[in-house]
Write a protein that holds these residues in place. Sequence first.
Motif, mmCIF file in Angstrom:
data_model
loop_
_atom_site.group_PDB
_atom_site.id
_atom_site.type_symbol
_atom_site.label_atom_id
_atom_site.label_comp_id
_atom_site.label_asym_id
_atom_site.label_seq_id
_atom_site.Cartn_x
_atom_site.Cartn_y
_atom_site.Cartn_z
ATOM 1 N N LEU A 166 76.856 54.377 61.588
ATOM 2 C CA LEU A 166 77.447 55.705 61.713
ATOM 3 C C LEU A 166 76.498 56.608 62.495
ATOM 4 O O LEU A 166 75.280 56.414 62.479
ATOM 5 C CB LEU A 166 77.705 56.302 60.330
ATOM 6 C CG LEU A 166 78.755 55.588 59.482
ATOM 7 C CD1 LEU A 166 78.512 55.845 58.010
ATOM 8 C CD2 LEU A 166 80.149 56.037 59.876
ATOM 9 N N SER A 196 73.429 54.886 57.936
ATOM 10 C CA SER A 196 74.182 56.123 57.704
ATOM 11 C C SER A 196 73.713 57.297 58.556
ATOM 12 O O SER A 196 72.602 57.324 59.083
ATOM 13 C CB SER A 196 74.071 56.509 56.227
ATOM 14 O OG SER A 196 72.717 56.832 55.912
ATOM 15 N N GLU A 200 81.073 65.499 56.435
ATOM 16 C CA GLU A 200 81.987 64.413 56.785
ATOM 17 C C GLU A 200 81.227 63.107 56.988
ATOM 18 O O GLU A 200 81.713 62.031 56.628
ATOM 19 C CB GLU A 200 82.764 64.778 58.056
ATOM 20 C CG GLU A 200 83.693 63.697 58.586
ATOM 21 C CD GLU A 200 84.854 63.373 57.648
ATOM 22 O OE1 GLU A 200 85.550 62.377 57.910
ATOM 23 O OE2 GLU A 200 85.064 64.119 56.669
ATOM 24 N N SER A 201 80.032 63.184 57.548
ATOM 25 C CA SER A 201 79.205 61.988 57.718
ATOM 26 C C SER A 201 78.876 61.367 56.366
ATOM 27 O O SER A 201 78.934 60.143 56.191
ATOM 28 C CB SER A 201 77.911 62.341 58.451
ATOM 29 O OG SER A 201 78.168 62.911 59.710
ATOM 30 N N ARG A 236 80.621 61.674 53.633
ATOM 31 C CA ARG A 236 81.859 61.118 53.079
ATOM 32 C C ARG A 236 82.123 59.726 53.657
ATOM 33 O O ARG A 236 82.482 58.792 52.923
ATOM 34 C CB ARG A 236 83.046 62.032 53.380
ATOM 35 C CG ARG A 236 84.354 61.602 52.707
ATOM 36 C CD ARG A 236 85.548 62.359 53.247
ATOM 37 N NE ARG A 236 85.840 61.998 54.630
ATOM 38 C CZ ARG A 236 86.496 60.898 54.993
ATOM 39 N NH1 ARG A 236 86.925 60.044 54.070
ATOM 40 N NH2 ARG A 236 86.732 60.647 56.256
ATOM 41 N N LYS A 237 81.937 59.579 54.960
ATOM 42 C CA LYS A 237 82.156 58.282 55.600
ATOM 43 C C LYS A 237 81.158 57.243 55.093
ATOM 44 O O LYS A 237 81.504 56.067 54.941
ATOM 45 C CB LYS A 237 82.053 58.423 57.117
ATOM 46 C CG LYS A 237 83.216 59.172 57.747
ATOM 47 C CD LYS A 237 83.047 59.256 59.253
ATOM 48 C CE LYS A 237 84.231 59.968 59.901
ATOM 49 N NZ LYS A 237 84.057 60.072 61.385
ATOM 50 N N GLN A 287 82.258 56.181 51.594
ATOM 51 C CA GLN A 287 83.456 55.366 51.745
ATOM 52 C C GLN A 287 83.108 53.955 52.222
ATOM 53 O O GLN A 287 83.649 52.960 51.720
ATOM 54 C CB GLN A 287 84.398 56.045 52.738
ATOM 55 C CG GLN A 287 85.748 55.392 52.905
ATOM 56 C CD GLN A 287 86.595 56.138 53.919
ATOM 57 O OE1 GLN A 287 86.240 56.246 55.088
ATOM 58 N NE2 GLN A 287 87.718 56.686 53.467
#
Length: 430
Positions: free
Chosen positions: A8, A45, A51-52, A54-55, A58
């Motif tokens: 990410l 990560s 939002e990062s 959250r991804k 997930q």
Amino acid sequence: MKVSFYTLGCKVNQYESQSLSELLYKFGYETVGKDENADIYIINSCTVTAESDRKTRQAVRRFKRNNPDSVVVLTGCMPQAYPDDAEKLFQADIVIGNKSNGDLPEILEEYFRNKKRLVLTSQHEKGEAFASCSVSSFDERTRAYVKIQDGCNRFCSYCIIPVARGRVRSKPLCELKAELEQLSASGYKEIVLVGINLSAYGQDLDESFCDAVELACSVEGIERVRLGSLEPDHLTGDVIERLSKCKKLCPQFHISLQSGCDNTLKRMNRHYSVDEYRALCKNLRACFEDCTLTTDVMVGFCGESEKDFEDSLRFVKDIGFEKVHVFPYSVRVGTKAEKMDGHLPKAIKEKRTSIMIDECEKIRQYFLRSQIGKTVCVLFESREKDGMLLGYTANYTPVKAHGSTELSGKFANVKITDTDEDCCIGEIES
């Protein structure tokens, strides 16, 4: 054992995943695609926005749910900045931060020996050296990222990166030269110099950012040199003059803006004014032929009034960036902005973000259409799902054309005839 990476965030993270892959290969591990069955899944990560995070959460949960017998490793910026939150992601069998990436082979060995969950996060320290790392190949055949710098000393009020990445530190020029020569020998024609605060390169080595760019441009076999995101106040007139003499340097510059409003820039603790930024853009366009400018714009920062937003929007339209990444402000725990007054409702931030994106897209489309009729040199990279070859010009304009797969990794002249969404369409000249 087979290892799969899920990366990410920024180009630095992409580089570090590749470097980790090559490190693990030396210890007998085989890297496979993220959709293939693997014994170990490594989530690298990002934590630059909520939002990062959250991804990241997930991804950790999904990989463990789909592969319950495999080992899930969480690393990167999220556990580095927020170790307590990362520890609570119990689906991760191993939790480390980016500071410990180089120790991953030994950490994996310890895990397989004891079969106990490991949470090993240590904080960055002042004065630590640049962690030695290099790559000899990259997933993309024609372009390779090369990390030359890490860390940031700026402490923008909204940003957690100084915690996640530590202070500025730079790759020694001798190590950079060896890595670039290896990439050239592997057939890479284009390299991208990247860093967390790229233009701060050399502050810890008594070197300069220009020294690294000039070195990259001097390596035989490398025909294009690109730059990652740059800070505007680092790009002085002397720096631009030196860069303009580097013939292999691509005339595309991603200059971090964040806001086109002086009031907002002050609250953000940015180190320039809109007038200084405007002058910089004018200088770059004057010094580099066919120059394109791209940027990041944050919308809805603490205390941003309707007028502040309109000022920022007007500035962005006035500069006429060839591409803009627009995103809403999100709170990062531990930053100065977290405790500021004037946090805006989500609905207002979303509305302003939508307006900014729409206006920037109009500018983008105008730029792409302005290329019609031009003949440009394209370095082709891949074949798209529609059967066309995709490549990029020196100023990073995406171009698609019908052609043989043999052109992948090669240069060709293309006459632009049309546009398609976010891309120019052309015909390859014989």
